[in-house]
Design an enzyme around this catalytic site. Structure first.
Site, PDB file in Angstrom:
ATOM      1  N   GLU A  89      -7.387   1.722   3.566  1.00  0.00           N
ATOM      2  CA  GLU A  89      -7.374   2.522   4.783  1.00  0.00           C
ATOM      3  C   GLU A  89      -8.697   2.386   5.531  1.00  0.00           C
ATOM      4  O   GLU A  89      -8.713   2.243   6.760  1.00  0.00           O
ATOM      5  CB  GLU A  89      -7.069   3.985   4.444  1.00  0.00           C
ATOM      6  CG  GLU A  89      -5.621   4.235   4.059  1.00  0.00           C
ATOM      7  CD  GLU A  89      -5.190   3.656   2.708  1.00  0.00           C
ATOM      8  OE1 GLU A  89      -3.977   3.558   2.472  1.00  0.00           O
ATOM      9  OE2 GLU A  89      -6.061   3.312   1.876  1.00  0.00           O
ATOM     10  N   CYS A  98       0.840  -1.201   0.000  1.00  0.00           N
ATOM     11  CA  CYS A  98       0.000   0.000   0.000  1.00  0.00           C
ATOM     12  C   CYS A  98       0.874   1.250   0.000  1.00  0.00           C
ATOM     13  O   CYS A  98       1.902   1.303   0.672  1.00  0.00           O
ATOM     14  CB  CYS A  98      -0.894   0.028   1.238  1.00  0.00           C
ATOM     15  SG  CYS A  98      -2.322  -1.044   1.114  1.00  0.00           S
ATOM     16  N   HIS A  99       0.415   2.253  -0.726  1.00  0.00           N
ATOM     17  CA  HIS A  99       1.119   3.528  -0.755  1.00  0.00           C
ATOM     18  C   HIS A  99       0.822   4.314   0.521  1.00  0.00           C
ATOM     19  O   HIS A  99      -0.310   4.285   1.004  1.00  0.00           O
ATOM     20  CB  HIS A  99       0.649   4.368  -1.953  1.00  0.00           C
ATOM     21  CG  HIS A  99       1.035   3.788  -3.263  1.00  0.00           C
ATOM     22  ND1 HIS A  99       0.280   2.821  -3.892  1.00  0.00           N
ATOM     23  CD2 HIS A  99       2.098   4.035  -4.067  1.00  0.00           C
ATOM     24  CE1 HIS A  99       0.865   2.488  -5.031  1.00  0.00           C
ATOM     25  NE2 HIS A  99       1.964   3.212  -5.160  1.00  0.00           N
ATOM     26  N   ASP A 110     -10.896  -6.256  22.354  1.00  0.00           N
ATOM     27  CA  ASP A 110      -9.871  -6.258  23.391  1.00  0.00           C
ATOM     28  C   ASP A 110     -10.384  -5.652  24.694  1.00  0.00           C
ATOM     29  O   ASP A 110     -10.124  -6.172  25.774  1.00  0.00           O
ATOM     30  CB  ASP A 110      -8.634  -5.490  22.917  1.00  0.00           C
ATOM     31  CG  ASP A 110      -7.554  -5.445  23.977  1.00  0.00           C
ATOM     32  OD1 ASP A 110      -7.177  -6.516  24.499  1.00  0.00           O
ATOM     33  OD2 ASP A 110      -7.083  -4.329  24.286  1.00  0.00           O
TER      34      ASP A 110
END
Length: 162
Positions: free
Chosen positions: A114, A77-78, A128
């Protein structure tokens, strides 16, 4: 539709795609995850009764941070200069929470990864912070809902027959 593996060179070696010739356009993407838990867990979560603190605020921040770090996590990924990342968390029913992550920028490559990274890390953070009271939480249906901009234009999961 012909398939082409843009992240492989002529010898089949992985490489980062050169996007320098692409047009700068506004690009947005929204991804979704569903988090399913016991009704008692959702009640404690919404009432702020979990031992680790403000779960929803922490999950939002984690999702935003993750979206910004996507290129550090996904090898090809960029790195992108995101102009917006939002993480919205909504109660769906007595056992489910929907997390939405929307990312946008003006650039030469899309922001789907993203948005997907942001929503996934937000869901993992929620897990979590709730696992002490409910280890059976399930994260499901993580998917891209829609994307806009770029050469391929707009796409929506609502248009896909499954």
């Amino acid at each position: 539709m012909s398939e082409s593996f843009t992240h492989l060179d002529d010898q089949g070696h992985a490489h980062m795609v050169d996007v320098s010739a692409k047009q700068v356009t506004k690009r947005t993407a929204t991804a979704r995850s569903l988090v399913v838990m016991q009704p008692e867990t959702l009640t404690k979560l919404m009432e702020g009764g979990l031992p680790k603190g403000d779960v929803l605020a922490t999950a939002r921040i984690a999702g935003i941070q993750a979206a910004k770090k996507t290129s550090d996590l996904i090898p090809l990924c960029h790195p992108l200069m995101l102009t917006k990342v939002s993480v919205d968390i909504n109660v769906v029913d007595k056992v489910s929470i929907e997390i939405l992550c929307t990312c946008s920028l003006k650039g030469v490559t899309g922001v789907e990864m993203e948005a997907l990274t942001g929503v996934t890390v937000a869901a993992l953070t929620l897990y979590d912070m709730c696992k002490a009271v409910d280890k059976g939480i399930v994260i499901q249906n993580t998917q891209l809902l829609e994307k806009h901009g770029g050469k391929s234009g707009s796409w929506s999961s609502a248009d896909v027959d499954r």
